[in-house]
Scaffold this active site. Structure first.
Site, mmCIF file in Angstrom:
data_model
loop_
_atom_site.group_PDB
_atom_site.id
_atom_site.type_symbol
_atom_site.label_atom_id
_atom_site.label_comp_id
_atom_site.label_asym_id
_atom_site.label_seq_id
_atom_site.Cartn_x
_atom_site.Cartn_y
_atom_site.Cartn_z
ATOM 1 N N LYS A 1 -14.349 15.651 6.351
ATOM 2 C CA LYS A 1 -14.204 14.664 5.279
ATOM 3 C C LYS A 1 -13.102 13.781 5.141
ATOM 4 O O LYS A 1 -12.781 12.781 4.974
ATOM 5 C CB LYS A 1 -14.494 15.472 3.922
ATOM 6 C CG LYS A 1 -14.192 14.598 2.782
ATOM 7 C CD LYS A 1 -12.870 14.581 2.091
ATOM 8 C CE LYS A 1 -12.487 15.899 1.525
ATOM 9 N NZ LYS A 1 -11.197 15.741 0.771
ATOM 10 N N SER B 1 -7.578 15.811 -2.041
ATOM 11 C CA SER B 1 -7.624 14.671 -1.027
ATOM 12 C C SER B 1 -8.714 13.835 -1.056
ATOM 13 O O SER B 1 -9.712 14.073 -0.399
ATOM 14 C CB SER B 1 -7.534 15.442 0.418
ATOM 15 O OG SER B 1 -6.242 16.185 0.404
ATOM 16 N N LYS C 1 -1.414 11.728 2.955
ATOM 17 C CA LYS C 1 -2.112 12.891 3.127
ATOM 18 C C LYS C 1 -3.245 12.283 4.316
ATOM 19 O O LYS C 1 -3.444 13.363 5.273
ATOM 20 C CB LYS C 1 -3.067 13.438 1.965
ATOM 21 C CG LYS C 1 -3.884 14.403 2.283
ATOM 22 C CD LYS C 1 -3.143 15.759 2.771
ATOM 23 C CE LYS C 1 -4.240 16.775 3.231
ATOM 24 N NZ LYS C 1 -4.837 17.575 2.073
#
Length: 288
Positions: A237, A94, A169
């Site tokens: 993150k 990701s 995502k």
């Protein structure tokens, strides 16, 4: 197929294991105690990402963050140094959608194909081959990747060109993060009101507040069981990627900003390696 797999963490190891058990030949990098099972099941260890890529038809990456992917691809003895013309890179990490488009172009310059295929579903989904996969790339590249993605995932959606999977995502992580925070707030309020939070969770499960997060992470919160399926630091993150994308596109995400701040506080209280549902510990007042 002969597959190179780099990124043998909590999710990468079971994903790679499923590929081996589906009959593929794997070459892997940086084998540790957790991933020793891959060697036991027939995988071969390589000394560098370049060595992984040499001779591989497909190289799959499952790494923590954008700089990790950039280093593994571009670095000295990296994947690009060993990539064979016609090979396919599938990045299931990701990372930044903007960086993804740049990396895809570099792979194309070397005669390779590129698919970004970030996943949702955590360790359980990785183990069961039931991940949700958001896919970006050309029709040709995605068609080549699909038989492998179908081994690792259950719901697989081609979202558009390279970078589209990563953008999707990021959206997923915004919704998941805000929903975890909402469930944490609700169960914290239940406990403060003197109501059994476990019974509240059960009562809500059949109504409009029902969700997979209430089901799974609500149970974690009730039981105070925060062994990581998906670590808090990694979700933080991902929310950073969302805020960067929002700034790039001129969009304001006030809820995401709030949850990002809460996760920063949680990380300061040493919750980085706990499951992201451990946000409940902060919301519930454990550190006040």
């Amino acid at each position: 197929m002969r597959i190179g797999f780099i990124g043998l963490g909590v999710m990468g190891t079971p994903m790679a294991l499923n590929l081996i058990r589906a009959g593929h030949t794997l070459v892997v990098h940086r084998v540790k105690e957790r991933s020793q099972i891959l060697i036991d099941e027939g995988a071969t260890a390589a000394a560098s990402p370049q060595e992984v890529a040499e001779g591989a038809e497909v190289v799959i990456l499952m790494l923590p963050d954008t700089p990790d992917v950039e280093q593994v691809l571009r670095g000295e003895s990296g994947v690009l140094a060993g990539l064979q013309p016609g090979s396919l890179v599938i990045d299931m990490s990701s990372i930044s959608p903007v960086a993804t488009a740049e990396l895809a172009a570099e792979v194309a310059e070397r005669g390779g194909g590129y698919v970004d295929a970030p996943v949702s579903g955590g360790e359980v989904g990785a183990r069961d081959g039931a991940l949700t996969v958001f896919v970006g790339g050309s029709e040709e590249a995605v068609s080549r990747a699909m038989p492998l993605l179908e081994v690792m995932g259950k719901t697989i959606t081609h979202m558009g060109e390279a970078g589209a999977g990563q953008a999707t995502k990021v959206v997923n992580q915004v919704i998941v993060g805000l929903t975890i925070e909402a469930v944490a707030e609700g169960l914290a309020l239940a406990e403060a009101s003197g109501i059994d939070a476990a019974r509240v969770r059960e009562a809500l499960s059949g109504g409009f507040a029902s969700s997979r997060i209430l089901d799974l992470h609500g149970q974690r919160m009730v039981e105070r069981h925060f062994e990581p399926g998906f670590r808090m630091r990694l979700h933080r993150k991902d929310l950073g990627l969302a805020l960067a994308a929002a700034e790039h596109h001129g969009v304001t995400l006030p809820g995401t900003e709030a949850v990002t701040g809460q996760m920063d506080t949680a990380l300061a209280h040493d919750l980085a390696e706990q499951d992201h549902s451990a946000l409940f510990r902060l919301i519930g007042g454990e550190f006040t």
